[in-house]
Motif scaffolding. Structure first.
Motif, PDB file in Angstrom:
ATOM      1  N   PHE A  32     141.652  63.102  -4.586  1.00  0.00           N
ATOM      2  CA  PHE A  32     141.532  63.191  -4.262  1.00  0.00           C
ATOM      3  C   PHE A  32     140.509  63.932  -2.633  1.00  0.00           C
ATOM      4  CE2 PHE A  32     141.540  59.916  -6.581  1.00  0.00           C
ATOM      5  CZ  PHE A  32     139.798  60.191  -8.247  1.00  0.00           C
ATOM      6  N   LEU A  33     140.177  65.100  -2.924  1.00  0.00           N
ATOM      7  CA  LEU A  33     139.792  65.985  -1.360  1.00  0.00           C
ATOM      8  C   LEU A  33     138.674  65.854  -0.822  1.00  0.00           C
ATOM      9  CD1 LEU A  33     140.877  69.359  -3.143  1.00  0.00           C
ATOM     10  CD2 LEU A  33     142.283  68.501  -1.284  1.00  0.00           C
ATOM     11  N   HIS A  34     138.869  65.698   0.246  1.00  0.00           N
ATOM     12  CA  HIS A  34     137.244  65.353   1.403  1.00  0.00           C
ATOM     13  C   HIS A  34     136.736  66.560   1.130  1.00  0.00           C
ATOM     14  CE1 HIS A  34     135.781  65.738   5.430  1.00  0.00           C
ATOM     15  NE2 HIS A  34     134.921  64.016   4.765  1.00  0.00           N
ATOM     16  N   GLY A  35     135.551  66.241   1.784  1.00  0.00           N
ATOM     17  CA  GLY A  35     134.599  66.940   1.704  1.00  0.00           C
ATOM     18  C   GLY A  35     132.688  67.590   0.206  1.00  0.00           C
ATOM     19  N   CYS A  36     132.255  67.830   0.225  1.00  0.00           N
ATOM     20  CA  CYS A  36     131.102  67.155  -0.590  1.00  0.00           C
ATOM     21  C   CYS A  36     129.803  68.030  -0.249  1.00  0.00           C
ATOM     22  CB  CYS A  36     130.745  65.936  -1.641  1.00  0.00           C
ATOM     23  SG  CYS A  36     129.832  66.308  -2.884  1.00  0.00           S
ATOM     24  N   ASN A  37     128.841  68.762  -1.170  1.00  0.00           N
ATOM     25  CA  ASN A  37     127.912  69.476  -1.347  1.00  0.00           C
ATOM     26  C   ASN A  37     126.302  69.160  -0.941  1.00  0.00           C
ATOM     27  OD1 ASN A  37     128.893  70.680  -3.399  1.00  0.00           O
ATOM     28  ND2 ASN A  37     127.231  72.167  -3.665  1.00  0.00           N
ATOM     29  N   LEU A  38     126.864  67.967  -2.020  1.00  0.00           N
ATOM     30  CA  LEU A  38     125.666  66.748  -2.656  1.00  0.00           C
ATOM     31  C   LEU A  38     125.871  65.149  -1.495  1.00  0.00           C
ATOM     32  CD1 LEU A  38     125.843  67.231  -6.140  1.00  0.00           C
ATOM     33  CD2 LEU A  38     124.756  68.246  -4.981  1.00  0.00           C
ATOM     34  N   ARG A  39     124.457  64.832  -1.613  1.00  0.00           N
ATOM     35  CA  ARG A  39     124.671  63.625  -0.738  1.00  0.00           C
ATOM     36  C   ARG A  39     123.793  62.470  -2.147  1.00  0.00           C
ATOM     37  NH1 ARG A  39     127.548  65.697   1.699  1.00  0.00           N
ATOM     38  NH2 ARG A  39     127.816  66.116   3.870  1.00  0.00           N
ATOM     39  N   CYS A  40     124.817  61.987  -3.258  1.00  0.00           N
ATOM     40  CA  CYS A  40     123.835  61.331  -3.922  1.00  0.00           C
ATOM     41  C   CYS A  40     124.203  60.577  -2.929  1.00  0.00           C
ATOM     42  CB  CYS A  40     125.132  61.161  -5.052  1.00  0.00           C
ATOM     43  SG  CYS A  40     125.036  62.642  -5.957  1.00  0.00           S
ATOM     44  N   PRO A  41     122.678  59.294  -2.733  1.00  0.00           N
ATOM     45  CA  PRO A  41     122.716  57.795  -2.564  1.00  0.00           C
ATOM     46  C   PRO A  41     123.382  56.665  -2.834  1.00  0.00           C
ATOM     47  CG  PRO A  41     120.724  58.912  -3.312  1.00  0.00           C
ATOM     48  CD  PRO A  41     121.138  60.045  -3.664  1.00  0.00           C
ATOM     49  N   TYR A  42     124.032  57.044  -3.961  1.00  0.00           N
ATOM     50  CA  TYR A  42     124.990  56.078  -4.201  1.00  0.00           C
ATOM     51  C   TYR A  42     125.839  56.084  -4.675  1.00  0.00           C
ATOM     52  CZ  TYR A  42     125.343  59.508  -8.407  1.00  0.00           C
ATOM     53  OH  TYR A  42     125.476  60.422  -9.007  1.00  0.00           O
ATOM     54  N   CYS A  43     126.962  57.005  -4.049  1.00  0.00           N
ATOM     55  CA  CYS A  43     128.078  57.348  -3.949  1.00  0.00           C
ATOM     56  C   CYS A  43     128.641  56.172  -3.433  1.00  0.00           C
ATOM     57  CB  CYS A  43     128.180  59.089  -3.394  1.00  0.00           C
ATOM     58  SG  CYS A  43     129.938  59.544  -3.274  1.00  0.00           S
ATOM     59  N   TYR A  44     129.568  55.750  -3.729  1.00  0.00           N
ATOM     60  CA  TYR A  44     130.842  54.967  -2.942  1.00  0.00           C
ATOM     61  C   TYR A  44     132.037  55.874  -2.329  1.00  0.00           C
ATOM     62  CZ  TYR A  44     132.877  54.679  -7.396  1.00  0.00           C
ATOM     63  OH  TYR A  44     133.560  54.917  -8.780  1.00  0.00           O
ATOM     64  N   ASN A  45     132.391  57.044  -1.879  1.00  0.00           N
ATOM     65  CA  ASN A  45     133.585  57.275  -1.899  1.00  0.00           C
ATOM     66  C   ASN A  45     132.686  57.896  -0.574  1.00  0.00           C
ATOM     67  OD1 ASN A  45     134.854  57.124  -3.955  1.00  0.00           O
ATOM     68  ND2 ASN A  45     134.662  58.747  -5.380  1.00  0.00           N
ATOM     69  N   ARG A  46     132.526  57.320  -0.087  1.00  0.00           N
ATOM     70  CA  ARG A  46     131.776  57.360   1.521  1.00  0.00           C
ATOM     71  C   ARG A  46     132.644  58.678   2.498  1.00  0.00           C
ATOM     72  NH1 ARG A  46     127.558  54.874   3.950  1.00  0.00           N
ATOM     73  NH2 ARG A  46     127.880  55.562   5.677  1.00  0.00           N
ATOM     74  N   ASP A  47     134.368  57.941   2.124  1.00  0.00           N
ATOM     75  CA  ASP A  47     135.011  58.553   3.111  1.00  0.00           C
ATOM     76  C   ASP A  47     135.095  60.125   2.548  1.00  0.00           C
ATOM     77  OD1 ASP A  47     135.576  56.322   5.098  1.00  0.00           O
ATOM     78  OD2 ASP A  47     136.970  56.230   4.122  1.00  0.00           O
TER      79      ASP A  47
END
Length: 245
Positions: A32-47
């Motif tokens: 699981f690589l760090h970094g995302c272009n979305l900000r899904c409010p329910y995402c639990y992979n905060r790190d």
């Protein structure tokens, strides 16, 4: 892109050394690589979306490759996920290394970066063997609910990615939706169904109201079993391969 030894030795990804659920039909390892272009409010992979905690245990690219080499007799699949893996320069490098070692590679993507996806697919050295794409909600709701860049044409981007993935054989692709109240309703299910191939494997997951990126979502109750059944049955009216995972 040439990657320096410093980059290859730097902490890069959360490594799941063995998984029986992330790559259909294969014993695999997942990163699981760090970094995302979305900000899904329910995402639990905060790190994976925000800056990792200082105490987060992350494997380097070199450590990941060494694990693949050491586990050849047990593992046959390698899963690259995120965050959004297409944003990370290590993705194409790791795919090449895994393929050269004899692994089948699965890519998880959110489908909003079709240019990068197409580039990966067109190169035989980096072409994933299996692609899973997340469909968060109705495409027209992405800009208001999930995205940092409100000016992107997300319906067009998602449709382009779906077209690329749909060129794969049905057994080598899947689409996934998390059933989040306020994000996914019956009408959203119907709209998503219209843009998926009729032979899609459409896998649904329950919402987990814990450690959400937006703390307000920790207070949102997941759908009841009866409500989930109704939503999945609605999907099955359009896509026979719809199922709750």
């Amino acid at each position: 892109m040439e990657l320096s030894e410093e980059k290859l030795d730097s902490p890069a990804a959360a490594l799941i050394k063995t998984t029986l659920i992330d790559f259909p039909g294969r014993v695999a390892c997942s990163i699981f690589l760090h970094g995302c272009n979305l900000r899904c409010p329910y995402c639990y992979n905060r790190d994976l979306v925000l800056t990792p905690r200082p105490d987060a245990t992350l494997a380097s690219a070199n450590e990941i490759i060494a694990h693949l080499e050491n586990r050849k007799k047990v593992l046959t699949g390698f899963v690259i996920s995120g965050g959004e893996a297409l944003l990370n320069p290590l993705t194409s490098y790791l795919i090449k290394k895994a393929k050269n070692a004899g692994y089948k590679v699965k890519l998880d993507t959110n489908g909003t970066l079709p240019d990068l996806l197409e580039k990966l697919i067109e190169n035989p050295e980096t072409r994933p063997d299996f692609i899973a794409m997340d469909i968060k909600t109705s495409p027209q709701k992405y800009a208001s609910l999930l995205c940092q860049n409100k000016n992107e044409n997300y319906p067009e981007l998602l449709n382009r990615s779906i077209k690329l993935i749909s060129a794969y054989q049905p057994e080598c692709r899947e689409f996934r939706t998390v059933l989040v109240p306020t994000i996914v309703s019956e009408s959203d299910i119907k709209e998503i169904a219209q843009i998926l191939p009729s032979d899609a494997s459409w896998q649904f997951a329950r919402f987990r109201n814990e450690n959400c990126l937006d703390p307000k979502y920790n207070s949102i109750l997941p759908y009841l079993d009866t409500e989930i059944e109704k939503l999945v049955n609605t999907a099955k009216q359009f896509i026979a391969g719809a199922a709750l995972r």
